[in-house]
Enzyme design. Structure first.
Site, PDB file in Angstrom:
ATOM      1  N   GLY A 138       0.830  -1.203   0.000  1.00 45.70           N
ATOM      2  CA  GLY A 138       0.000   0.000   0.000  1.00 45.70           C
ATOM      3  C   GLY A 138       0.856   1.240   0.000  1.00 45.70           C
ATOM      4  O   GLY A 138       2.022   1.213  -0.395  1.00 45.70           O
ATOM      5  N   ASN A 139       0.289   2.351   0.466  1.00 51.26           N
ATOM      6  CA  ASN A 139       1.025   3.614   0.525  1.00 51.26           C
ATOM      7  C   ASN A 139       0.462   4.462   1.654  1.00 51.26           C
ATOM      8  O   ASN A 139      -0.466   4.046   2.359  1.00 51.26           O
ATOM      9  CB  ASN A 139       0.946   4.346  -0.814  1.00 51.26           C
ATOM     10  CG  ASN A 139      -0.479   4.536  -1.286  1.00 51.26           C
ATOM     11  OD1 ASN A 139      -1.260   5.253  -0.661  1.00 51.26           O
ATOM     12  ND2 ASN A 139      -0.846   3.872  -2.384  1.00 51.26           N
ATOM     13  N   ASN A 140       1.038   5.653   1.824  1.00 50.81           N
ATOM     14  CA  ASN A 140       0.689   6.497   2.971  1.00 50.81           C
ATOM     15  C   ASN A 140      -0.442   7.483   2.697  1.00 50.81           C
ATOM     16  O   ASN A 140      -0.686   8.375   3.505  1.00 50.81           O
ATOM     17  CB  ASN A 140       1.926   7.282   3.427  1.00 50.81           C
ATOM     18  CG  ASN A 140       2.962   6.391   4.071  1.00 50.81           C
ATOM     19  OD1 ASN A 140       2.609   5.412   4.726  1.00 50.81           O
ATOM     20  ND2 ASN A 140       4.235   6.719   3.889  1.00 50.81           N
ATOM     21  N   ALA A 176      -4.109   7.486  -4.658  1.00 44.48           N
ATOM     22  CA  ALA A 176      -2.728   7.003  -4.703  1.00 44.48           C
ATOM     23  C   ALA A 176      -2.798   5.503  -4.973  1.00 44.48           C
ATOM     24  O   ALA A 176      -3.020   4.706  -4.064  1.00 44.48           O
ATOM     25  CB  ALA A 176      -2.014   7.286  -3.386  1.00 44.48           C
TER      26      ALA A 176
END
Length: 404
Positions: free
Chosen positions: A209-211, A276
């Site tokens: 995943g991402n932030n 994102a």
């Protein structure tokens, strides 16, 4: 510190204004509550005084030595009415001055925001619609009510939005009062916005995943709704609450996102890809939890996911929808950020690309941002401040894109 007059009309939703008042005061604002006589049947003056720390006046003949019926409106930086009942909307639209709150509305030279709350039939009545239209023509920001449970067993549009959302709107208007000048400039347009971060499974319990917090996309959805658009929010992972009045399509992976956007984009006037998306996924996700084997390492076989923005750019027919992409970069300098953005804009086939520097913990998960918006000829707009404020800058740019 800003001075806010919080007007409270006589509806059951007055109890929600207590939480709004607390949020506004905890944000450092000086809030004076002006309830109508009917509002005091739901929440008493003692409650408003305790929460605001300020004396509550309810009539034009109260504290006449201070000329409150004129002074409060003149000195305020914002007048925010929540809830605004059908009766108050009618009195405000016709210029009545039969109590302290309507006098404040007539003397206010600052931004005025009204958040209606009433039964569905009252909200949809032609008289109420006409009154709302009149107020909006005069520059008042009238927030569309949410749909949901009303008094008793009723359900439908007419519910007061939650206090957190109203406080966000208040803060945005105080930060940039010019937002009221946009009016309902996106009325009649369909806007599709993606937000949050997609996740690609590695096994049943882990993912790539991402932030991304989803705050920027959610701010864009709220801004578009305030400006009258019909909004659909394609929402990947986020812990933020979606704004009221928008359609929600939930997605998990980048493949889910690609399918949802391919389905919704053709019917939209504006598409904003603020999501994102995870750029890589496991070639073959494990069917069971991956266990440590004592080697101290783990090798993953990853493949690139679909470039959803580029896919939309290739499949677009004609000049619609206007396609806006986002690019989060970690450049060494501002010049490199713009150069990376220009290359990506051309490759993606978008009309506009919003670029920002997310290095050193900036932007992701933060309330503020700094953006540059690129068009075919370079930087066409810039924005700095809250994500709510910058959302309007993005929509301004998208609304100006000419037909090709």
């Amino acid at each position: 510190m800003s001075r806010i007059v919080l007007g409270v009309a006589g509806g059951i939703a007055a109890y929600k204004a207590c939480e709004l008042l607390r949020r506004l005061t905890e944000s450092g604002h000086e809030v004076t509550v002006v309830p109508t006589a009917a509002a005091l049947n739901f929440v008493g003056a003692a409650t408003w005084e305790a929460l605001s720390g300020r004396r509550v006046h309810t009539g034009v003949f109260s504290a006449t030595d201070q000329v409150n019926h004129v002074r409060l409106g003149r000195e305020a930086d914002l007048v925010f009415v929540a809830p605004a009942t059908a009766d108050l909307l009618a009195r405000g639209a016709t210029g009545r001055a039969d109590d302290l709150l309507t006098n404040v509305l007539l003397t206010a030279s600052c931004p005025v925001v009204m958040a209606p709350a009433m039964h569905t039939e009252m909200w949809q009545h032609p008289a109420t619609r006409a009154n709302v239209a009149t107020l909006r023509e005069r520059g008042v920001l009238v927030v569309d009510p949410a749909a949901g449970r009303l008094t008793g067993a009723d359900s439908g549009p007419g519910r007061l939005p939650e206090a957190a959302e109203l406080a966000t709107i208040a803060g945005t208007v105080l930060e940039d009062p010019t937002i009221l000048g946009r009016g309902r400039d996106l009325a009649g347009r369909r806007v599709v916005i993606s937000a949050g971060g997609t996740r690609e499974p590695l096994d049943p319990v882990r993912y790539i995943g991402n932030n991304s917090s989803g705050r920027m996309g959610i701010a864009l959805a709220r801004a578009a709704r305030l400006r009258g658009a019909e909004v659909t929010l394609v929402l990947a992972h986020t812990e933020e609450d979606a704004p009221s009045g928008v359609g929600i399509e939930r997605v998990a992976s980048t493949a889910d996102l690609d399918a949802a956007m391919a389905r919704m984009a053709p019917g939209a006037d504006i598409v904003v890809m603020a999501v994102a998306a995870a750029d890589f996924a496991a070639r073959e996700p494990a069917g069971a939890k991956i266990k440590k084997d004592g080697s101290g390492t783990l090798t993953l076989d990853l493949v690139e996911t679909t470039d959803v923005l580029a896919h939309l750019g290739r499949e677009r027919v004609g000049s619609r929808p206007v396609l806006v992409g986002f690019a989060a970069e970690t450049p060494r300098c501002a010049e490199e950020l713009i150069a990376l953005g220009r290359t990506k804009l051309e490759r993606k086939g978008a009309d506009l690309l919003v670029v920002n520097d997310v290095g050193d913990g900036r932007i992701f998960g933060q309330p503020d941002t700094s953006i540059s918006i690129l068009g075919p000829d370079g930087v066409i707009a810039e924005g700095q401040g809250s994500k709510e404020r910058c959302a309007h800058v993005v929509l301004d740019a998208a609304a100006r894109v000419p037909a090709r």
